[in-house]
Every structure is written in structure tokens, then in C-alpha cells.
Design an enzyme around this catalytic site. Structure first.
Site, PDB file in Angstrom:
ATOM      1  N   GLY A 179      21.413 -33.170  20.462  1.00 19.39           N
ATOM      2  CA  GLY A 179      21.132 -31.726  20.405  1.00 19.39           C
ATOM      3  C   GLY A 179      20.967 -31.195  18.993  1.00 19.39           C
ATOM      4  N   LEU A 180      20.444 -32.049  18.101  1.00 15.23           N
ATOM      5  CA  LEU A 180      20.128 -31.638  16.724  1.00 15.23           C
ATOM      6  C   LEU A 180      21.313 -31.054  15.964  1.00 15.23           C
ATOM      7  CD1 LEU A 180      16.534 -30.069  17.025  1.00 15.23           C
ATOM      8  CD2 LEU A 180      17.181 -32.403  16.420  1.00 15.23           C
ATOM      9  N   CYS A 191      11.919 -33.380  20.026  1.00 11.90           N
ATOM     10  CA  CYS A 191      13.303 -33.648  20.420  1.00 11.90           C
ATOM     11  C   CYS A 191      13.530 -33.202  21.853  1.00 11.90           C
ATOM     12  CB  CYS A 191      14.292 -32.950  19.502  1.00 11.90           C
ATOM     13  SG  CYS A 191      15.973 -33.371  19.965  1.00 11.90           S
ATOM     14  N   LYS A 199       5.893 -36.033  14.065  1.00  8.20           N
ATOM     15  CA  LYS A 199       6.492 -37.003  15.003  1.00  8.20           C
ATOM     16  C   LYS A 199       6.351 -36.490  16.435  1.00  8.20           C
ATOM     17  CE  LYS A 199      10.697 -39.635  15.826  1.00  8.20           C
ATOM     18  NZ  LYS A 199      12.052 -39.899  15.340  1.00  8.20           N
ATOM     19  N   THR A 205      12.193 -40.397  21.442  1.00 12.25           N
ATOM     20  CA  THR A 205      12.819 -41.003  22.633  1.00 12.25           C
ATOM     21  C   THR A 205      12.096 -40.590  23.926  1.00 12.25           C
ATOM     22  OG1 THR A 205      14.362 -39.164  22.656  1.00 12.25           O
ATOM     23  CG2 THR A 205      15.107 -41.172  21.584  1.00 12.25           C
TER      24      THR A 205
HETATM   25  C1  LIG Z   1      21.498 -41.109  18.229  1.00 11.68           C
HETATM   26  C2  LIG Z   1      20.074 -40.767  17.921  1.00 11.68           C
HETATM   27  C3  LIG Z   1      19.764 -39.620  17.205  1.00 11.68           C
HETATM   28  C4  LIG Z   1      18.441 -39.299  16.918  1.00 11.68           C
HETATM   29  N1  LIG Z   1      18.160 -38.174  16.179  1.00 11.68           N
HETATM   30  C5  LIG Z   1      16.881 -37.893  15.852  1.00 11.68           C
HETATM   31  C6  LIG Z   1      16.587 -36.791  15.027  1.00 11.68           C
HETATM   32  O1  LIG Z   1      17.465 -36.078  14.529  1.00 11.68           O
HETATM   33  N2  LIG Z   1      15.277 -36.531  14.762  1.00 11.68           N
HETATM   34  C7  LIG Z   1      14.246 -37.314  15.247  1.00 11.68           C
HETATM   35  O2  LIG Z   1      13.072 -37.042  14.958  1.00 11.68           O
HETATM   36  N3  LIG Z   1      14.520 -38.404  16.024  1.00 11.68           N
HETATM   37  C8  LIG Z   1      15.785 -38.694  16.313  1.00 11.68           C
HETATM   38  N4  LIG Z   1      16.067 -39.803  17.078  1.00 11.68           N
HETATM   39  C9  LIG Z   1      14.948 -40.654  17.553  1.00 11.68           C
HETATM   40  C10 LIG Z   1      14.709 -41.843  16.625  1.00 11.68           C
HETATM   41  O3  LIG Z   1      14.369 -41.440  15.314  1.00 11.68           O
HETATM   42  C11 LIG Z   1      13.579 -42.763  17.184  1.00 11.68           C
HETATM   43  O4  LIG Z   1      12.361 -42.033  17.243  1.00 11.68           O
HETATM   44  C12 LIG Z   1      13.891 -43.275  18.580  1.00 11.68           C
HETATM   45  O5  LIG Z   1      15.267 -43.537  18.727  1.00 11.68           O
HETATM   46  C13 LIG Z   1      13.093 -44.526  18.922  1.00 11.68           C
HETATM   47  O6  LIG Z   1      13.336 -45.564  17.996  1.00 11.68           O
HETATM   48  P1  LIG Z   1      14.465 -46.727  18.235  1.00 11.68           P
HETATM   49  O7  LIG Z   1      14.219 -47.289  19.591  1.00 11.68           O
HETATM   50  O8  LIG Z   1      14.244 -47.691  17.115  1.00 11.68           O
HETATM   51  O9  LIG Z   1      15.765 -46.038  18.148  1.00 11.68           O
HETATM   52  C14 LIG Z   1      17.382 -40.143  17.371  1.00 11.68           C
HETATM   53  C15 LIG Z   1      17.696 -41.309  18.092  1.00 11.68           C
HETATM   54  C16 LIG Z   1      19.012 -41.629  18.359  1.00 11.68           C
HETATM   55  C17 LIG Z   1      19.314 -42.901  19.133  1.00 11.68           C
END
Ligand SMILES: Cc1cc2nc3c(=O)[nH]c(=O)nc-3n(C[C@H](O)[C@H](O)[C@H](O)COP(=O)(O)O)c2cc1C
Length: 333
Positions: free
Chosen positions: A83-84, A141, A175, A203
Site C-alpha cells: 500500500g505504498l 501499483c 512503469k 505485479t
Molecule cells: C514487497 C514488494 C514491494 C513492492 N513495492 C513496489 C513499489 O514501491 N513500487 C513499484 O513500482 N513496484 C513495487 N513492487 C513491484 C516490483 O518492483 C516488481 O515490479 C515486481 O515485484 C515484479 O518483479 P519481481 O518478480 O522480480 O519481484 C514491489 C514488489 C514487492 C514484492
């Protein structure tokens, strides 16, 4: 002796300053250490060896984040609904940017606004801050009310990107969310508004049930899935976007080894980000960097940039064993 391969990549070729990174491996937003800003990483984690680090998304006002629990996990996936949570852009710039300015690794500031105007305002606040190398707009997000809207509606994505471009002298990455029918339409809108690069993907919306209670684990029921389970989705989206766009693509989603990073680049990414896998092994990004030179040498690539889009140029065939696909199969994990 042959010269070592070039690992540097340019993420903003049309920007006056450019965004030249020493290698194509970035730490993904929200996953950099315990707090998303690098806290708690041990001294063997050489994040300074990376191409860049993306800081956790920040917002205009501080945000407490969502109620607990915020994460669940299963085989090959992590579900989160943070939740940012963040202290707000002013606190981030005051407390973190002076530290970033002393690092050799460039830091990309991730921003999330509640309106196109607010995106512009955030960029204005960050303008001129030493230690901020570029901006990444989190239009994607899934864990805040309205958080998906920008990334799901091409015209809103364009407005947010345009406001930011008008308010900053820094390169801008946009993004995007995979939770759309056509990610390319949104990426194209961002490109038209002047985005320097797109980051694909955030995600994927998902959920988990508590096996005993048969109720959602997360208080808000759904969250964002990351980790190996989404790698094939990221791969397909990067592949499609590479065919249809001309701006650089930063690939992210499910990378957990060198091979995964190479494949995302072959699909069309100029650079990659690694997120969830760093929770289990925070040295993974630096190990991926270390594997790029030997990969280039084996493939006789003068530059890692030669891998980008390789999946579009060569098809595996029984008569030609030395295709990119073959090379990828034999590369070290
Ligand atoms: C715990 C967690 C927090 C995240 N927080 C952010 C965020 O603040 N801003 C954002 O753009 N993406 C956020 N993401 C997404 C990641 O940057 C990434 O796009 C996504 O997890 C897919 O990559 P991965 O499979 O390598 O984790 C978050 C992911 C996770 C797991």
C-alpha cells in the site's frame, strides 16, 4: 587478448542528458532492503556494482500503508499489498538523497501521484535534487485505491507522463501494470507523451486464501503477485512491446537467476530489474552482473546490448545449433 565486452546500456537515448548505466541490472522498486531504501543489507551485498537502484515509490504525503498482514507466499510466488507505505517525498529527499548522492550507483526515484497534476508536482519537488538520476513513474501499483487507473487507461498514462516531462530535466521511465488487455497501447501512449523508457511489469493481481479459515489472507482480499510465477507474463509483455515500440524497455518480473535476466533481454529488454528474488538472496543482482561478461564472451558479443531483442532475430533451428536460444540454454545459471 580480446577487449572485454561492453556492459553499459543507454536507457534514454533521446534525452539531452541520457541515462547511461554501467550495466543493465537494476534493483526493482520496493524490494531494496528492508525498507525499500537499502536498510539492513549486509556488507557482502555490493549494490554499488549494479547499473542502478530504484528506490521505493514515494508519494506527495506520507502513507501508512495497508493493514497487516501485507504478504503471503507460496511456491514460486509472493503476494503483497504494502500500500505504498513511505514517509512522503520531502522526507525521502531530505533524508535519503544526500546518501544517494555519495553513492557511485545511480538512484532512480519512483513516484506515485493521485492525479496527473500530482505526478507533475512530485517531479517538480524532486527537480534539482543531487542524488536523483532519473524518475520512474509507478502507474501500476495494485495496492492503493485508484492505483491502477493510470496504467490501465492510455490517456491517463499519457497525461501523467506529459506532466512529469514538463516538470523535470531528468530522464523518465514509466512503469506499467500487466493487469490490462493491451499493455502496448498504454506504453505507446506514454511514449507519445515523451517517456524515455518503459518498465514492464509491475505485479499481477492475485490472492491467497487461508486454508483453514477459507478466507482471504490479505485484509483487502487481493494484492500483487511477484516472483517466478510471473516471469512468463513479463517475458511475453516485453516481447510484444519490443515488436511495437521504439523506446527502450526495462524488463522486470520473476528473475531469479542469470538465465532469466538473459531471456528477458533476448525478448527485448535493454535492462532488467530484480525484485522478489533479492529477499532470498540479496547478492543475486551482483551475481547476474558478474555473469554478463562471460556470457558475452561465450557468445562473442562485443556488447551486452547485442542481446537485446535476439529472440526476434533468430529462431532455433535443428540445422543451426549456435542460435541465441542455444546459447541461452548453455549459459550458467
Ligand atoms: C514487497 C514488494 C514491494 C513492492 N513495492 C513496489 C513499489 O514501491 N513500487 C513499484 O513500482 N513496484 C513495487 N513492487 C513491484 C516490483 O518492483 C516488481 O515490479 C515486481 O515485484 C515484479 O518483479 P519481481 O518478480 O522480480 O519481484 C514491489 C514488489 C514487492 C514484492
Amino acid at each position: 587478448m580480446t577487449a572485454s565486452p561492453t556492459l553499459a546500456v543507454q536507457l534514454a537515448p533521446h534525452h539531452s542528458k541520457g541515462l547511461l548505466l554501467r550495466n543493465p541490472v537494476l534493483w526493482a522498486a520496493g524490494t531494496f532492503g528492508l525498507d525499500g531504501y537499502g536498510a539492513g543489507l549486509s556488507s557482502n551485498v555490493d549494490f554499488q556494482a549494479l547499473g542502478a537502484v530504484v528506490a521505493k515509490t514515494t508519494t506527495l504525503k506520507p502513507r501508512k500503508g495497508n493493514p497487516l498482514p501485507r504478504v503471503a507466499q507460496g511456491q514460486g510466488w509472493l503476494l503483497n499489498s504494502i500500500g505504498l507505505q513511505n514517509p512522503g517525498i520531502e522526507a525521502v529527499l531530505k533524508e535519503k538523497a544526500p546518501i544517494w548522492a555519495a553513492w557511485q550507483v545511480p538512484v532512480i526515484l519512483s513516484l506515485a501521484g493521485e492525479s496527473p497534476e500530482e505526478f507533475g508536482q512530485l517531479a517538480q519537488v524532486a527537480e534539482g535534487t543531487p542524488g536523483v538520476a532519473a524518475l520512474e513513474l509507478n502507474l501500476s501499483c495494485p495496492n492503493v485505491a485508484g492505483g491502477l487507473d493510470f496504467g490501465q487507461v492510455p490517456s491517463l498514462a499519457a497525461q501523467a507522463a506529459a506532466r512529469v516531462k514538463a516538470s523535470t530535466s531528468l530522464p523518465v521511465l514509466v512503469k506499467l501494470t500487466p493487469n490490462v488487455t493491451d499493455i502496448v497501447a498504454v506504453a505507446r501512449a506514454a511514449e507519445g507523451a515523451g517517456a524515455d523508457a518503459v518498465t514492464l511489469i509491475n505485479t499481477v493481481v492475485g490472492m491467497a486464501l487461508d486454508p483453514e479459515r477459507l478466507q482471504p489472507v490479505l485484509p483487502g482480499a487481493t494484492g500483487g503477485i511477484s516472483g517466478p510465477a510471473i516471469r512468463a507474463i513479463a517475458l511475453a509483455m516485453v516481447f510484444k512491446a519490443y515488436r511495437e515500440l521504439s523506446l527502450p524497455i526495462v524488463g522486470v518480473g520473476g528473475i531469479s537467476c542469470l538465465q532469466d535476466a538473459l531471456e528477458l533481454m533476448a525478448a527485448g529488454a535493454t535492462a532488467v530489474q530484480i525484485g522478489t528474488a533479492t529477499f532470498a538472496d540479496p547478492t543475486l543482482p551482483q551475481r547476474v552482473v558478474a555473469g554478463l561478461g562471460p556470457f558475452c564472451a561465450r557468445r562473442r558479443l562485443a556488447s551486452i546490448g547485442g542481446l537485446t531483442g535476439a529472440a526476434h532475430r533468430e529462431r532455433p533451428s535443428s540445422t543451426s545449433p549456435s542460435t541465441s536460444a542455444e546459447a541461452l540454454k548453455t549459459s550458467k545459471r
